[in-house]
Write an enzyme that holds these catalytic residues in place. Sequence first.
Site, PDB file in Angstrom:
ATOM      1  N   THR A  18     -39.882  30.630 -34.093  1.00  0.00           N
ATOM      2  CA  THR A  18     -38.489  30.839 -33.676  1.00  0.00           C
ATOM      3  C   THR A  18     -38.432  32.195 -32.988  1.00  0.00           C
ATOM      4  OG1 THR A  18     -37.931  31.960 -35.719  1.00  0.00           O
ATOM      5  CG2 THR A  18     -37.602  29.593 -35.692  1.00  0.00           C
ATOM      6  N   GLU A  42     -36.616  24.339 -35.909  1.00  0.00           N
ATOM      7  CA  GLU A  42     -36.872  23.767 -37.235  1.00  0.00           C
ATOM      8  C   GLU A  42     -36.608  22.267 -37.304  1.00  0.00           C
ATOM      9  OE1 GLU A  42     -35.365  26.568 -36.572  1.00  0.00           O
ATOM     10  OE2 GLU A  42     -35.633  28.095 -38.112  1.00  0.00           O
ATOM     11  N   LYS A  48     -13.832  36.287 -37.638  1.00  0.00           N
ATOM     12  CA  LYS A  48     -12.888  36.031 -38.728  1.00  0.00           C
ATOM     13  C   LYS A  48     -11.655  36.902 -38.515  1.00  0.00           C
ATOM     14  CE  LYS A  48     -13.889  34.173 -43.181  1.00  0.00           C
ATOM     15  NZ  LYS A  48     -14.524  34.268 -44.464  1.00  0.00           N
ATOM     16  N   TRP A  52     -11.087  31.440 -39.164  1.00  0.00           N
ATOM     17  CA  TRP A  52     -12.218  31.435 -38.235  1.00  0.00           C
ATOM     18  C   TRP A  52     -11.780  31.103 -36.803  1.00  0.00           C
ATOM     19  CZ3 TRP A  52     -16.879  28.665 -41.046  1.00  0.00           C
ATOM     20  CH2 TRP A  52     -17.327  29.512 -42.059  1.00  0.00           C
TER      21      TRP A  52
HETATM   22  P1  ADP Z   1     -33.706  30.312 -31.586  1.00  0.00           P
HETATM   23  O1  ADP Z   1     -32.841  30.083 -32.794  1.00  0.00           O
HETATM   24  O2  ADP Z   1     -35.043  30.847 -31.888  1.00  0.00           O
HETATM   25  O3  ADP Z   1     -32.989  30.932 -30.427  1.00  0.00           O
HETATM   26  P2  ADP Z   1     -33.730  27.483 -31.247  1.00  0.00           P
HETATM   27  O4  ADP Z   1     -34.071  26.783 -30.003  1.00  0.00           O
HETATM   28  O5  ADP Z   1     -34.336  27.018 -32.494  1.00  0.00           O
HETATM   29  O6  ADP Z   1     -34.129  28.929 -30.959  1.00  0.00           O
HETATM   30  O7  ADP Z   1     -32.169  27.588 -31.357  1.00  0.00           O
HETATM   31  C1  ADP Z   1     -31.442  26.673 -32.098  1.00  0.00           C
HETATM   32  C2  ADP Z   1     -29.983  27.002 -32.016  1.00  0.00           C
HETATM   33  O8  ADP Z   1     -29.502  26.847 -30.677  1.00  0.00           O
HETATM   34  C3  ADP Z   1     -29.128  26.084 -32.828  1.00  0.00           C
HETATM   35  O9  ADP Z   1     -29.121  26.441 -34.187  1.00  0.00           O
HETATM   36  C4  ADP Z   1     -27.775  26.263 -32.161  1.00  0.00           C
HETATM   37  O10 ADP Z   1     -27.126  27.441 -32.611  1.00  0.00           O
HETATM   38  C5  ADP Z   1     -28.132  26.451 -30.713  1.00  0.00           C
HETATM   39  N1  ADP Z   1     -27.967  25.187 -29.993  1.00  0.00           N
HETATM   40  C6  ADP Z   1     -28.905  24.281 -29.691  1.00  0.00           C
HETATM   41  N2  ADP Z   1     -28.371  23.252 -28.995  1.00  0.00           N
HETATM   42  C7  ADP Z   1     -27.058  23.509 -28.867  1.00  0.00           C
HETATM   43  C8  ADP Z   1     -25.943  22.828 -28.259  1.00  0.00           C
HETATM   44  N3  ADP Z   1     -26.072  21.680 -27.605  1.00  0.00           N
HETATM   45  N4  ADP Z   1     -24.730  23.413 -28.353  1.00  0.00           N
HETATM   46  C9  ADP Z   1     -24.555  24.583 -28.996  1.00  0.00           C
HETATM   47  N5  ADP Z   1     -25.555  25.269 -29.580  1.00  0.00           N
HETATM   48  C10 ADP Z   1     -26.789  24.748 -29.521  1.00  0.00           C
END
Ligand code: ADP
Length: 544
Positions: free
Chosen positions: A185, A331, A441, A446
């Site tokens: 990640t 993940e 918040k 929220w």
């Molecule tokens: P990192 O967390 O390392 O930047 P990831 O690719 O694992 O890389 O990121 C996952 C996160 O990206 C998700 O938990 C979410 O917050 C965001 N995410 C992924 N796809 C979408 C989407 N279609 N809309 C909004 N957020 C998204």
Amino acid sequence: MHGLMMETPLLISSLMRFADANYPNREIVSVTVDNPDQRYTYREAFARTRKLANALNRLGIKAGDRVGTLAWNDHRHFELYYALSGSGIVCHTINPRLYPEQVAYIVNHAEDRYLFVDPLVMPLVEALAKGFKGVEGIVVMTDEAHMPASKLPNVICYETLIADESDEFDWPEFDERTASTLCYTSGTTGNPKGVLYSHRSVVLHAYAGCLPDVLAFSGHDCVLMVVPMFHVNGWGIPYAAAMVGAKIVMPGPKMADGETLHALIEKETVTVASGVPTIWLELLSYLEKNGKAIDSVSRVSVGGAACPRSIIEDFDKKHGVTVHQGWGMTETSPLGTVFKIKPDMGELSQEECYELQAKQGCGVFGIEMRITDDNNQPLPWDGVAFGTLKVRGPWVASNYFRLEDAGSPLDKDGWFDTGDVATIDPNGVMQITDRTKDVIKSGGEWISSIDLENAAVDHPDVAEAAVIGRYHPKWTERPLLIVVTKDGQEIAKDEMLAWFDGRVATWWKPNDVAFVDELPHTATGKINKLALREQFAEYQFPDA
Ligand code: ADP
């Protein structure tokens, strides 16, 4: 009583064998530094993959070892995906755009024995090589004619490495739970963490990806793979395409180049493409400025960050392309949800369709979702209640690589906390409202920064927008909008704030707006809110 069926393991090598036998003539096309028009067939690809497997064997790399890749999307990276995992070696894809210290940390943490590197990434590797603890050699992914000069010891040319190897190799059979791939990640907080996929999780994920209401890949498709192969297994596309015999087109280092993407789409008759929103903004802007069309494309998958509605509308109205938004994370391999219209949604106007497409979508079979409150109690799927999004399923991580002793990241019922906050409606459509750490918040309630950002980028003169919570003496926190305008145009503060009237709840309207030349981004192209919060640490609202 057990069933009486074969226990054939689900292995990545079986995808390769299947594609080799059934789609020998389907093409794989890519742009590389040494050849802007590299093309061959699945049959040729897998023959070279077997040569590579023999070469890996000759280098003494054993099952379970990790081998890193620092490369763009091209045919050699595709061969590595299959040769490494197929041999039982862990294919460790590394994002070359991470901070250099993070790249060094990841290579050492994974104990990569060899690195396979694109020639364009060699300067980074040269700079970091002294700090690599266990790397025995660097293989540059090119031919002899394009080898960069290097003073590093044991630098090998990819083409020379495989040239004299036999193209016969018996892929070993092993337990389907064997580790296949490793991806860290990006670690916006703390050190990056490694997600270690298995053959079983990868193959099941590929099956799910091909389902008609997910990526709907078929052998008739030509897939433009813009999502980087170092970003969560290229969203599983290198496997899903092989499962159905789709033609694959890879833009190499030209991922964010509208002109190259358009040229590839035209020349190869691309039908479907996948990538993060920023790439599509780039392509759409290129098409608009140059009066170009993309007639062969019927659908585009967008994920990794919220897809602005303007992308959905532009693709549909100007190019007849349907956007399928998906949500996922490193993940979750990454497929979690994909938006699809369901029959029980009734008659929908075009407006209603766009509204729905801007949501993150429905669970893909294999992924179970729930949203929970602060006491870990499930919340209703009413489209209103929002809480922590949790998931579980056979391609969701149960722990992080070499952090197993630090305890389980799962809750007591075995659910993985995604760090996202979401609503789910009665049709099962999930909508991300925020990341837990980005939620604003205000007076105990929220506010969704994503909704505000989406509303802001719908303004015709806004190129990019971010919303962060800043201290407010009355409300504890209020939203501050930060905007980059298109082509440096000026927007009056009042006009920008008035844009939200009627678009969001009155009390969500940002209290102020700051105009900046650019926003900080993470290595995966997301807005870096942590950096923004630091940048605006001293900020005070005018009404505070
Ligand atoms: P990192 O967390 O390392 O930047 P990831 O690719 O694992 O890389 O990121 C996952 C996160 O990206 C998700 O938990 C979410 O917050 C965001 N995410 C992924 N796809 C979408 C989407 N279609 N809309 C909004 N957020 C998204």
